[in-house]
Design a protein around this motif. Structure first.
Motif, PDB file in Angstrom:
ATOM      1  N   ARG A 194       0.828  -1.209   0.000  1.00  0.00           N
ATOM      2  CA  ARG A 194       0.000   0.000   0.000  1.00  0.00           C
ATOM      3  C   ARG A 194       0.862   1.258   0.000  1.00  0.00           C
ATOM      4  NH1 ARG A 194      -1.946   3.820   3.083  1.00  0.00           N
ATOM      5  NH2 ARG A 194      -0.789   3.145   4.917  1.00  0.00           N
ATOM      6  N   LEU A 195       1.890   1.271   0.841  1.00  0.00           N
ATOM      7  CA  LEU A 195       2.766   2.432   0.910  1.00  0.00           C
ATOM      8  C   LEU A 195       3.587   2.590  -0.367  1.00  0.00           C
ATOM      9  CD1 LEU A 195       4.019   2.234   4.603  1.00  0.00           C
ATOM     10  CD2 LEU A 195       2.454   3.922   3.616  1.00  0.00           C
ATOM     11  N   ALA A 196       4.055   1.471  -0.917  1.00  0.00           N
ATOM     12  CA  ALA A 196       4.824   1.542  -2.158  1.00  0.00           C
ATOM     13  C   ALA A 196       3.981   2.111  -3.287  1.00  0.00           C
ATOM     14  CB  ALA A 196       5.327   0.145  -2.534  1.00  0.00           C
ATOM     15  N   PHE A 197       2.739   1.705  -3.358  1.00  0.00           N
ATOM     16  CA  PHE A 197       1.821   2.217  -4.368  1.00  0.00           C
ATOM     17  C   PHE A 197       1.570   3.712  -4.156  1.00  0.00           C
ATOM     18  CE2 PHE A 197      -2.307   3.175  -6.179  1.00  0.00           C
ATOM     19  CZ  PHE A 197      -2.349   2.435  -7.354  1.00  0.00           C
ATOM     20  N   GLN A 198       1.357   4.104  -2.909  1.00  0.00           N
ATOM     21  CA  GLN A 198       1.123   5.521  -2.597  1.00  0.00           C
ATOM     22  C   GLN A 198       2.316   6.378  -2.986  1.00  0.00           C
ATOM     23  OE1 GLN A 198       0.344   6.455   1.572  1.00  0.00           O
ATOM     24  NE2 GLN A 198       1.339   8.450   1.284  1.00  0.00           N
ATOM     25  N   TYR A 199       3.512   5.935  -2.615  1.00  0.00           N
ATOM     26  CA  TYR A 199       4.701   6.739  -2.905  1.00  0.00           C
ATOM     27  C   TYR A 199       4.901   6.889  -4.411  1.00  0.00           C
ATOM     28  CZ  TYR A 199       5.828   5.915   2.042  1.00  0.00           C
ATOM     29  OH  TYR A 199       5.790   5.848   3.404  1.00  0.00           O
ATOM     30  N   SER A 200       4.701   5.826  -5.161  1.00  0.00           N
ATOM     31  CA  SER A 200       4.861   5.932  -6.611  1.00  0.00           C
ATOM     32  C   SER A 200       3.778   6.816  -7.226  1.00  0.00           C
ATOM     33  CB  SER A 200       4.843   4.539  -7.252  1.00  0.00           C
ATOM     34  OG  SER A 200       6.056   3.859  -7.025  1.00  0.00           O
ATOM     35  N   SER A 201       2.577   6.769  -6.683  1.00  0.00           N
ATOM     36  CA  SER A 201       1.514   7.654  -7.170  1.00  0.00           C
ATOM     37  C   SER A 201       1.912   9.118  -6.980  1.00  0.00           C
ATOM     38  CB  SER A 201       0.202   7.362  -6.433  1.00  0.00           C
ATOM     39  OG  SER A 201      -0.306   6.093  -6.778  1.00  0.00           O
ATOM     40  N   GLU A 202       2.456   9.418  -5.816  1.00  0.00           N
ATOM     41  CA  GLU A 202       2.866  10.802  -5.555  1.00  0.00           C
ATOM     42  C   GLU A 202       4.055  11.198  -6.424  1.00  0.00           C
ATOM     43  OE1 GLU A 202       3.012  12.088  -1.505  1.00  0.00           O
ATOM     44  OE2 GLU A 202       1.377  10.755  -0.887  1.00  0.00           O
ATOM     45  N   TYR A 203       4.950  10.258  -6.655  1.00  0.00           N
ATOM     46  CA  TYR A 203       6.077  10.556  -7.551  1.00  0.00           C
ATOM     47  C   TYR A 203       5.608  10.772  -8.986  1.00  0.00           C
ATOM     48  CZ  TYR A 203      10.039   9.987  -4.379  1.00  0.00           C
ATOM     49  OH  TYR A 203      10.971  10.170  -3.386  1.00  0.00           O
ATOM     50  N   GLU A 204       4.549  10.082  -9.406  1.00  0.00           N
ATOM     51  CA  GLU A 204       4.003  10.319 -10.742  1.00  0.00           C
ATOM     52  C   GLU A 204       3.571  11.783 -10.886  1.00  0.00           C
ATOM     53  OE1 GLU A 204       3.393   8.621 -13.688  1.00  0.00           O
ATOM     54  OE2 GLU A 204       4.770   7.090 -12.925  1.00  0.00           O
ATOM     55  N   LEU A 205       2.895  12.304  -9.872  1.00  0.00           N
ATOM     56  CA  LEU A 205       2.479  13.706  -9.900  1.00  0.00           C
ATOM     57  C   LEU A 205       3.686  14.630  -9.954  1.00  0.00           C
ATOM     58  CD1 LEU A 205       0.375  15.967  -9.663  1.00  0.00           C
ATOM     59  CD2 LEU A 205       0.423  15.636  -7.169  1.00  0.00           C
ATOM     60  N   GLN A 206       4.662  14.369  -9.123  1.00  0.00           N
ATOM     61  CA  GLN A 206       5.865  15.200  -9.100  1.00  0.00           C
ATOM     62  C   GLN A 206       6.637  15.114 -10.419  1.00  0.00           C
ATOM     63  OE1 GLN A 206       8.227  14.558  -5.467  1.00  0.00           O
ATOM     64  NE2 GLN A 206       6.359  13.859  -4.466  1.00  0.00           N
ATOM     65  N   TYR A 207       6.575  13.954 -11.053  1.00  0.00           N
ATOM     66  CA  TYR A 207       7.302  13.744 -12.310  1.00  0.00           C
ATOM     67  C   TYR A 207       6.772  14.654 -13.413  1.00  0.00           C
ATOM     68  CZ  TYR A 207       9.907  10.923 -15.714  1.00  0.00           C
ATOM     69  OH  TYR A 207      10.790  10.487 -16.668  1.00  0.00           O
ATOM     70  N   TRP A 208       5.443  14.720 -13.546  1.00  0.00           N
ATOM     71  CA  TRP A 208       4.863  15.603 -14.570  1.00  0.00           C
ATOM     72  C   TRP A 208       5.215  17.057 -14.289  1.00  0.00           C
ATOM     73  CZ3 TRP A 208       3.650  13.186 -18.712  1.00  0.00           C
ATOM     74  CH2 TRP A 208       3.062  11.914 -18.681  1.00  0.00           C
ATOM     75  N   ASP A 209       5.187  17.435 -13.020  1.00  0.00           N
ATOM     76  CA  ASP A 209       5.544  18.802 -12.649  1.00  0.00           C
ATOM     77  C   ASP A 209       7.004  19.083 -12.976  1.00  0.00           C
ATOM     78  OD1 ASP A 209       4.838  21.342 -11.344  1.00  0.00           O
ATOM     79  OD2 ASP A 209       6.198  20.698  -9.749  1.00  0.00           O
ATOM     80  N   MET A 210       7.858  18.105 -12.743  1.00  0.00           N
ATOM     81  CA  MET A 210       9.281  18.204 -13.066  1.00  0.00           C
ATOM     82  C   MET A 210       9.489  18.559 -14.532  1.00  0.00           C
ATOM     83  SD  MET A 210      11.899  14.938 -13.160  1.00  0.00           S
ATOM     84  CE  MET A 210      11.217  14.304 -14.720  1.00  0.00           C
TER      85      MET A 210
END
Length: 229
Positions: A194-210
């Motif tokens: 669950r945590l691994a999925f959450q962290y990658s989801s948040e990184y996906e958002l940060q990635y587009w912003d990057m």
């Protein structure tokens, strides 16, 4: 309720931000700066190399051979780097140019976290860390395609690829695998997933912003600023 359904519900607020982030809205209406699109492909190449390496490493540690075979051959079924080669050609983007650009901070952090989930939290967490990439792309770009859009041809090619049945079938295989792994692990294992999925989801958002910000390492940016003076 399926474990993946639960994960999707828990991360909906982040996913909605992904679906409505500036990169995606501008990509869809054709106003995305070409430099941002090119930056995305340079960084995504680096991400995909690590992403596919993780498929192989996680599969090698799986005790269920059917699961291992699936994860290994997902890369063969649809390798984004090779499948997107016409877009690389359209952008005149060479491997030499890609190699000359450092991996950006957010991309580095995202990649490092996926390796951490696998190496420190286990096979199930490692696999779960891969899923948001498949799933957010599938859901987001299918929705865009369903409602119709008008954008630049090269942007359309990218959207069409991500909205394709081929790519969607890979996502479904990953979801099925995730549910099977969750069913056969412990409560502690599911929490790690669950945590691994959450962290990658948040990184996906940060990635587009990057990609919109053309993120660079601080000293690299200072060097560019110095040369510009």
């Amino acid at each position: 309720m399926k474990f993946t359904t639960q994960l999707r519900q828990e991360n909906d607020s982040v996913w909605q931000q992904i679906f409505n982030c500036p990169f995606i809205t501008k990509l869809t209406d054709g106003t995305l700066a070409p430099e941002a699109f090119r930056y995305y492909f340079i960084q995504d190449n680096k991400y995909c190399v690590a992403f596919y390496d993780l498929h192989q490493k996680i599969a090698a540690k799986m005790t269920n051979q059917d699961h291992a075979y699936l994860l290994t051959h997902l890369v063969d079924l649809c390798n984004e780097i090779s499948e997107r080669s016409p877009i690389y050609d359209e952008l005149k983007l060479t491997q030499a140019e890609i190699d000359s650009v450092p991996v950006a901070p957010t991309a580095y952090a995202y990649i490092t976290n996926m390796y951490y989930q696998f190496e420190q939290q286990g096979v199930e967490a490692g696999e779960a860390s891969l899923v948001p990439c498949y799933w957010t792309y599938t859901e987001m770009f299918r929705e865009i395609a369903k409602h119709g859009f008008s954008t630049k041809p090269v942007y359309k090619d990218f959207i069409d690829f991500c909205a394709s049945e081929e790519f969607g079938s890979l996502n479904q295989k990953m979801l099925d695998l995730t549910d099977e792994l969750a069913e056969n692990t412990t409560d502690e294992g599911r929490e790690k997933m669950r945590l691994a999925f959450q962290y990658s989801s948040e990184y996906e958002l940060q990635y587009w912003d990057m990609c919109v910000k053309h993120e660079q390492w601080l000293l690299d940016q200072e060097g560019v600023d110095t040369l510009a003076r």
